[in-house]
Design a protein around this motif. Structure first.
Motif, PDB file in Angstrom:
ATOM      1  N   LYS A 132      61.978  25.713 -25.726  1.00 13.71           N
ATOM      2  CA  LYS A 132      63.044  26.662 -26.073  1.00 13.71           C
ATOM      3  C   LYS A 132      63.326  26.595 -27.568  1.00 13.71           C
ATOM      4  O   LYS A 132      63.608  27.602 -28.199  1.00 13.71           O
ATOM      5  CB  LYS A 132      64.316  26.342 -25.279  1.00 13.71           C
ATOM      6  CG  LYS A 132      64.154  26.593 -23.791  1.00 13.71           C
ATOM      7  CD  LYS A 132      65.498  26.566 -23.080  1.00 13.71           C
ATOM      8  CE  LYS A 132      65.299  26.804 -21.599  1.00 13.71           C
ATOM      9  NZ  LYS A 132      65.681  25.623 -20.815  1.00 13.71           N
ATOM     10  N   LEU A 133      63.257  25.387 -28.116  1.00 14.71           N
ATOM     11  CA  LEU A 133      63.542  25.254 -29.544  1.00 14.71           C
ATOM     12  C   LEU A 133      62.467  25.924 -30.384  1.00 14.71           C
ATOM     13  O   LEU A 133      62.736  26.392 -31.487  1.00 14.71           O
ATOM     14  CB  LEU A 133      63.644  23.775 -29.930  1.00 14.71           C
ATOM     15  CG  LEU A 133      64.847  23.037 -29.362  1.00 14.71           C
ATOM     16  CD1 LEU A 133      64.742  21.555 -29.646  1.00 14.71           C
ATOM     17  CD2 LEU A 133      66.129  23.584 -29.957  1.00 14.71           C
ATOM     18  N   LEU A 140      63.286  29.276 -31.733  1.00 18.12           N
ATOM     19  CA  LEU A 140      64.455  29.410 -32.582  1.00 18.12           C
ATOM     20  C   LEU A 140      64.039  29.805 -34.001  1.00 18.12           C
ATOM     21  O   LEU A 140      63.128  29.222 -34.565  1.00 18.12           O
ATOM     22  CB  LEU A 140      65.155  28.053 -32.608  1.00 18.12           C
ATOM     23  CG  LEU A 140      66.496  27.924 -33.286  1.00 18.12           C
ATOM     24  CD1 LEU A 140      67.510  28.809 -32.586  1.00 18.12           C
ATOM     25  CD2 LEU A 140      66.946  26.478 -33.209  1.00 18.12           C
ATOM     26  N   HIS A 190      70.909  25.170 -32.715  1.00 24.84           N
ATOM     27  CA  HIS A 190      70.484  25.962 -31.565  1.00 24.84           C
ATOM     28  C   HIS A 190      71.683  26.405 -30.745  1.00 24.84           C
ATOM     29  O   HIS A 190      71.766  27.557 -30.312  1.00 24.84           O
ATOM     30  CB  HIS A 190      69.513  25.167 -30.700  1.00 24.84           C
ATOM     31  CG  HIS A 190      69.063  25.925 -29.484  1.00 24.84           C
ATOM     32  ND1 HIS A 190      69.747  25.902 -28.309  1.00 24.84           N
ATOM     33  CD2 HIS A 190      68.015  26.761 -29.297  1.00 24.84           C
ATOM     34  CE1 HIS A 190      69.139  26.691 -27.440  1.00 24.84           C
ATOM     35  NE2 HIS A 190      68.082  27.215 -28.023  1.00 24.84           N
TER      36      HIS A 190
END
Lengths: 101, 665, 524, 162
Positions: free
Chosen positions: C208-209, C212, C195
């Protein structure tokens, strides 16, 4: 014929190597301790030679420190030896294996 | 007057549920302490009187409510006879919705009347029959719970809710078969019933999944509507329809004890006799027939399934009937007879005569319940004796029982004028006209009718005629049953006679001016009277089947009344055949050897070998490996200083060597 | 505004995490001899935790898929690690299950645990903190911390208060799960650095991940690592062999917690981490995992059938039930996942109750062998009635909780793979076999052992343990809507996000490409 | 001249060291150790490090080796109870490994050429003293702590009853 730093360093390596052989191969704790002194001497030769060729006092200072450490090491090492000898009546390092798990 | 009654449809299942709660509370708080303290059942505890009133009253109230609701439904126009009452949402997940909602249409109307009506009579009967039972309240709790589940089953408006009742009745069956759980055989039988039923449920479950992903719903009306549309547009292939219906039929086979899953029903006779009457004759076992009839619209789209249903039904009918020939336990004879009669119903469904199937379901509920209750009365009179070989000569000793049982036997044998005649003949006629294998099916069914008449009268002659073969101790105490038992017997006898008149076939009915009420009631408007074959053929076949039935009775009379020594001689003549029939063709043994034992052995093997040896072997092996490696490495750390120094040296050599190598390269 | 209401308003989840830990500290201060006080205090703490957790349900908004009641505080900002907690439709009921079961487990241990009562109770409360933390953590790092924290008290619960082979069982339990955890840690680190390379900053915030895009090959390996971690925990066949040993040796309360909640952590991990983070790999692995799940269902049921020890039987039945859960989760449709989550709760309730009941028997007779019992229905009617209801719930009889979950799972799975589901449905039949057979041998028949004739029936405390469970059994069975409704939005969004992510990840791949060419073929 | 002295003292140092390592009785080793120290001190002189040469002699020969001899006398292991040294594969390997180390040292040493011009005075008393009390003051002070620790340690360890 001039003597360059490499000659001193070679001598240093040889002394160190001889000391190592003593430490690794001997069974007598006293001789092992003395071999350690030989190793330290070899190192000192390197320090002094390097310091002198480079004109830097640091070499001397380090050799000085090493001598100090050697003295301290010898004192503590021998004290240990005496304590162990009292306990086990031997100076054979192979019999000093009480740390074994 | 009764039009508003439909709004209270929920009361029909609610009354038995209330009965469950009240009787359950009594069982828990009044009966349990008594039983635990070891007090005998001798003294009539007040709670028993409460139970004796509450339990039948709950079902009776339910029957009354059902009557009102059905009357209200009947008051509607024929094409408006569909009432759905949404109660609450049950399972909803995305597009999947299965609400708890009740549906009353002519089909479920017939069912709830049978269930609550016969159920009420059997509740009343139970009060007398179980009067010596210690766990009185527990029994009625289960019985009420059964009625509730059965009503949920027939009143559900979607398959999933039907499944709730379906499993619910299975549970009650389990609990009631194993009611005398002290007896190992009873507990075993209960478990067997539940497990075999589960095999069927497995099919039912898969059918529901497939149906949902095919039709997008499990609600009957939506499924049938979409099925019709999809079949017309070709999106529903015959293969898919066949798969769905075959899986459903697997469920029905389990619940209604058809080949190959019939084995639990005879064992289920371990339960109290009224239970056998209610669950294993009149109601629960017919749930499969109800389900097939309910899904008729689907089944008609799958001709292959229909043929399978018909063949399985016919095969079961004759197969079970032959086993019934040699049974000596009075209840087991009736059990195999039930399996056989259920085969008839499936035969009817399989040839598309759903109405005939339901008709036979209803009449069978009357006469088979009567047979069981009468048998129970006999057993009651004989202090628990069930072996036909130890009866005889009871005719005069238990007159009411004898008369009612004779009526039932005549009804099941198919003697004209009684209910069994009309419903059975309807099936025979429809089978004859079946699209596939019609005459063969008819022949099998007719032969079964003969065998049925034979073994029923064998039973009657053995039990009620001839010299007494009773144990002397038992004989002294023979007595007619109390009114709580004889009254239901009489009521059922009336129904066994008259119950068939609602479905008099047109060929006869037209002559006397009585319409086929049941067919009108059940069939969609406009479908009645569409087909008419040769009346002469129908009458001829009818006469033939009457002849076969009479022949069966005559044979029974000849073998068991006129020359009682012949059966033994026949058995001695063909010992292999006799043993095979007597031992139920060794089907239980076959299942045990082929399925049960291998499964247990495989499980043992998996556990011992796979779990203990392989997986744990790998895991523990890894541990052993680490430990062994540790032992080795440990030696380097043996406290030998030289060793440490050497490792240091070696390390130094390698590191310096690496640095030199790197800086040189 | 008082501090109390402020905490409950703004920091409800933190209060839930902290309360048992604070309670544990309080219990630690009590003198060792006052065992009754220690027991009561611990129970009250757990009960208070449950009551507070009811607020979560009350405040939960079923209309949104987002994390609710969230709190976010930077913890180690340099690496983007935060204390981020929240609940959504997936974790809500697991959180509730935790707070519901723990007081019951503590209550059940009142008489069963006589040695080191204080330590036992402290461990139970610490365990609750850790479990609550696992279910509300929305930060990978925080999750990992709680995940590992769970291991420690459980290890001691088994190892100190367990049966004869407790040390073996405890170490086996610890090692199995730890192997998985270590792999997971490696995967977490890989994800973390990936990340930071892709996005330019460090973070462990799960939300947030989620955004990805991870290369396919990396997904494969990371999913594999997470898979092992969670599969050990679930446990999926063939990683299940720690479970019977751990259960048999664990004290009753430990077994209850282990079965009811710890196993769910694995399944929850799949749902929360493996699938959303690595959708493409999850899609590729799904048939394999579903197949393993089905094998587990049938295998667990078959092996249950031949057990001689009741507790071991229940343990193996857990393998079977968790197979259902996994099957549902990896159907990737609404019905399957909702069924899976509900089944997690159901299994927690029913199997927890079974362990409680076995524990009650064990306390009275100090044996768990089926052959040492028989005819108990006559001696202990209330007990056998409870046992019957719970057993029926375990074999998924309609009207009980088990049915709703299992039905939805199979319904969903049927769409994903009809044949596998048909195989899984045989588990329904087998469940009836092993449960009823065991029930019959224990409860029915004549009383075979004289010492069983005088067994006392359940006492008030034991009834108090069972009644809430029975209530829940019927509640979920008859009216599961309150439970399903609160999952709906989350699961719907979850499925949609999964589908989108899977499409995005797999759309560049060539048609006809198989899993192996995709991951092991020559990379571009 | 320097080359001759270097070779002479170098050879003495190496030879004496070998004797230290190979003697059976520790007393013989100790005496050879003095010789080796002295040779090294001579080499220090050769490199203009007179102060260090003095320190080497005073500290090593005067203190350390005396301490060794003291201890040897104190514990006084009889000749026949000295450890028996055997030539084992392990020891042989150790010698080989040490040989490698020396070769590596030689390789490293070979890289150092003569610096541009001879700068003397690196090891003189003044230079060392100045460096010690300015740049390396902290290290120097810590050395004193080290020595203190060694003193305390030695006393504690060697005491009969702790």
């Amino acid at each position: 014929m001039t003597i360059g730093p490499s000659a001193y360093l070679l001598l240093s390596a040889i002394l160190f190597g001889v000391g190592v052989v003593g430490v690794v191969t001997r069974r007598n704790v006293l001789i092992i301790l003395m071999s350690v002194e030989v190793m330290l001497n070899g190192v000192n030769v390197a320090f002094v030679a390097a310091g002198s060729y480079l004109g830097d006092a640091a070499g001397g200072v380090f050799a000085f420190m090493v001598i100090t450490v050697a003295a301290a090491e010898a004192a503590v090492g021998l004290a240990l030896l005496i304590a162990l000898f009292r306990l086990k009546e031997t100076v054979d390092i192979t019999e000093l294996s009480i740390l074994k798990w | 007057m009764v039009t508003g009654a439909l709004e209270y449809l929920w009361l029909v299942p609610a009354f038995p549920l209330l009965g469950v709660v009240l009787n359950g509370a009594l069982a828990l708080f009044a009966e349990r302490p008594l039983l635990l303290s070891g007090a005998g059942a001798g003294g009539v505890a007040p709670y028993r009187r409460a139970v004796a009133v509450l339990a039948p009253a709950a079902v009776g109230a339910s029957f009354a409510a059902a009557l009102l609701c059905v009357a209200s439904l009947a008051a509607r126009a024929p094409d408006d006879r569909l009432f759905v009452r949404f109660l609450f949402p049950w399972i909803e997940a995305g597009s999947f919705k299965a609400p708890a909602s009740l549906l009353l249409d002519p089909l479920s109307a017939v069912m709830i009347l049978v269930v609550t009506g016969v159920g009420f009579l059997i509740h009343v009967y139970s009060v007398g029959y179980m009067s010596h039972e210690r766990a009185f309240a527990r029994y009625f709790t289960y019985l009420n719970l059964f009625t509730f589940s059965m009503l949920v089953l027939v009143l559900a408006d979607n398959y999933l809710l039907m499944f709730v009742g379906w499993e619910g009745v299975g549970l009650c069956s389990y609990l009631l078969i194993g009611f005398w759980y002290d007896r190992r055989s009873a507990a075993d039988a209960g478990k067997k019933a539940f497990v075999v039923n589960r095999v069927g449920d497995f099919g039912f479950l898969l059918a529901m999944f497939l149906a949902f992903w095919t039709f997008g719903s499990l609600t009957y009306t939506e499924v049938f509507a979409r099925a019709g549309g999809m079949a017309a547009s070709g999106t529903l292939t015959a293969g898919l329809a066949t798969t769905i219906t075959l899986l459903m039929f697997l469920g029905a086979v389990g619940k209604s004890a058809q080949i190959p899953l019939y084995v639990w029903l005879p064992d289920a006779m371990e339960g109290p006799t009224p239970v056998s009457a209610l669950i294993h004759a009149a109601t629960m076992v017919t749930a499969g027939v109800y389900m097939v009839a309910r899904s008729g619209a689907l089944f008609l789209l799958a001709p292959a399934t229909m043929t399978t249903v018909a063949v399985v039904g016919a095969a079961t009918a004759i197969f079970a009937a032959t086993i019934g020939l040699c049974q000596t336990d009075i209840k087991r004879v009736l059990a195999y007879s039930t399996v056989s009669q259920l085969g008839y119903m499936f035969l009817a469904c399989g040839v598309g005569a759903f109405t005939a199937g339901i008709f036979h379901l209803a009449t069978h509920a009357f006469f088979k319940a009567l047979l069981f209750l009468a048998a129970g009365s006999v057993i009651h009179a004989l202090s628990g004796e069930q072996d036909l070989r130890k009866m005889g000569g009871l005719k005069g000793r238990v007159p009411v029982t004898f008369v009612t049982m004779a009526v039932a036997a005549l009804a099941i044998a198919g003697i004209p004028g009684l209910s069994g005649f009309f419903s059975k003949d309807e099936i025979l006629w429809k089978a004859f006209n079946a699209p596939a294998y019609g005459p063969v099916l008819w022949a099998v069914a007719a032969a079964t009718a003969g065998i049925t008449a034979f073994y029923m009268f064998r039973l009657v002659f053995l039990a009620f005629y001839g010299p007494s073969r009773m144990d002397p101790g038992v004989e002294k105490r023979v007595h007619e049953s109390p009114w709580t038992m004889t009254l239901p017997l009489s009521a059922l006898a009336v129904l066994s006679v008259a119950g068939g008149w609602v479905g008099i076939p047109a060929v006869l009915g037209d002559a006397v001016g009585v319409p086929n009420l049941l067919e009108r009631w059940l069939s969609p408007p406009g479908a009645v009277g569409a087909e008419h074959h040769s009346a002469a053929l129908e009458l001829g076949l009818m006469a033939l089947s009457i002849g076969i039935a009479l022949g069966g009775i005559w044979l029974a009379h000849r073998l068991y009344r006129a020359r009682p020594e012949t059966p033994g001689a026949i058995a001695a003549r063909w010992p292999a055949l006799y043993d095979a029939v007597r031992n139920k063709y060794y089907v239980d043994e076959l299942y045990d050897r082929a399925l049960v034992r291998p499964a247990v052995r495989a499980a043992e093997w998996l556990w011992q070998m796979f779990d203990a040896r392989l997986v744990d072997g790998i895991v523990n092996g890894a541990a052993v490996l680490v430990r062994a490696a540790g032992e080795r490495v440990r030696r380097l750390q043996g406290g030998i200083v030289g060793g440490y120094a050497f490792s240091l040296l070696l390390g130094a050599v390698l590191i310096v060597g690496y640095i030199i190598y790197r800086s040189a390269g | 505004m008082t501090t109390g209401s402020f905490l409950l308003d703004r920091h409800l989840l933190s209060v839930l995490i902290a309360l048992p830990a604070v309670g544990a500290a309080g219990v630690l201060c009590l003198p060792r001899e006052r065992r009754a006080d220690i027991r009561n205090a611990s129970f009250l703490v757990a009960l208070a935790e449950f009551l507070v957790s009811l607020l979560v349900v009350a405040r939960f908004d079923p209309g949104t898929a987002a994390m609710q009641l969230s709190e976010s505080v930077p913890w180690i900002p340099r690496y983007g690690i935060g204390y981020i907690v929240g609940v959504d439709g997936i974790s809500l009921w697991l959180l509730m299950l935790t707070t519901f079961i723990t007081p019951i487990a503590i209550l059940s241990a009142f008489s069963a645990v006589e040695r080191h009562v204080k330590e036992f109770m402290v461990f139970m409360l610490v365990l609750e903190t850790a479990m609550v933390g696992v279910f509300v953590a929305v930060d990978l790092f925080l999750f990992y911390v709680f995940w590992e924290l769970v291991l420690i008290p459980m290890y001691f619960l088994i190892g100190v208060w367990g049966g004869e082979r407790r040390i073996y069982a405890a170490i086996k339990f610890f090692l199995y799960t730890f192997v998985g955890s270590v792999l997971m840690l490696v995967a977490i680190l890989a994800l973390f650095f990936h990340h930071s390379e892709a996005a330019g900053f460090y973070t462990t915030d799960l939300m947030k991940l989620y955004g990805l895009a991870i290369p396919l090959k990396m997904q494969f390996w990371l999913f594999g690592a997470f898979f092992l971690a969670f599969a050990f925990k679930v446990p999926m066949f063939p990683f299940h062999t720690w479970l019977p040993d751990a259960h048999v040796e664990a004290p009753t309360a430990g077994s209850v917690i282990l079965a009811a909640i710890l196993l769910k952590m694995g399944a929850y991990g799949f749902l929360r981490f493996s699938v959303p983070l690595f959708p493409a790999a999850a899609a590729d692995f799904a048939p394999m995992i579903a197949a393993l799940a089905v094998v587990g269902i049938v295998y667990g049921a078959l092996v249950s059938m031949v057990q001689k020890d009741i507790k071991k039987l229940v343990a193996y039945s857990s393998v079977s039930h968790l197979g259902f859960v996994m099957l549902g989760l990896f159907a990737f449709n609404l019905q399957g996942i909702e069924g899976g989550i509900l089944q997690m709760v159901n299994h927690g309730v029913s199997t927890g109750a079974l362990f409680l009941l076995v524990g009650i028997l064990y306390e009275r007779r100090h044996t768990r062998l089926i052959s040492d019992f028989g005819g108990l229905a006559r001696v202990v009617p209330v007990f056998s009635a409870c046992f019957m209801i719970v057993a029926l719930s375990s074999i998924a009889l309609p009207g009980t909780n088990g049915f709703v979950g299992e039905f939805l799972i199979l319904l969903g799975a049927f769409r994903a793979n009809a044949w596998l589901t048909a195989a899984a449905a045989t588990g329904v039949v087998l469940a009836a076999v092993y449960m009823l057979w065991m029930y019959q041998r224990v409860m029915f028949g004549e009383v075979t052992h004289e010492e069983n004739r005088r067994l006392p029936d359940m006492n008030v405390r034991e009834l108090a343990c069972m009644l809430p469970i029975l209530l829940l059994v019927f509640w979920i069975g008859v009216y599961p809507q309150p439970f399903l409704r609160r999952m709906d939005a989350t699961v719907r969004a979850y499925v949609a996000r999964y589908e989108a992510a899977k499409q995005a990840a797999l759309s560049p791949s060539a048609p006809g490409e198989t899993m192996f060419t995709r991951y092991f073929g020559a990379g571009k | 001249m320097e080359a001759f002295l270097f070779i002479l003292f170098g050879a003495i140092a190496v030879g004496a060291s070998i004797m230290v390592v190979t003697r059976k009785h520790p007393l013989a080793s100790a005496l050879h150790l003095i010789l080796a120290m002295a040779a090294v001190a001579a080499l220090f002189v050769l490199r203009d490090a007179h102060f260090l040469a003095a320190v080497q002699m005073i500290v090593y020969a005067g203190a350390v080796v005396v301490l060794f001899v003291f201890v040897i006398m104190l514990i006084n292991v009889p000749e026949d109870r000295l450890p028996v040294e055997r030539i084992t594969l392990f020891r042989f390997a150790a010698v080989i490994a040490a040989g490698f180390l020396v070769v590596e040292g030689a390789l490293v040493a070979g890289r150092f050429g003569m610096p541009g011009g001879h700068v003397a005075g690196g090891g003189t008393l003044e230079a060392v003293g100045r460096a010690l009390f300015t740049d390396y003051l902290l290290a120097f002070e810590i050395t004193s702590v080290l020595l203190l620790a060694a003193v305390i340690g030695a006393i504690t360890l060697a005491k009969k009853k702790i």
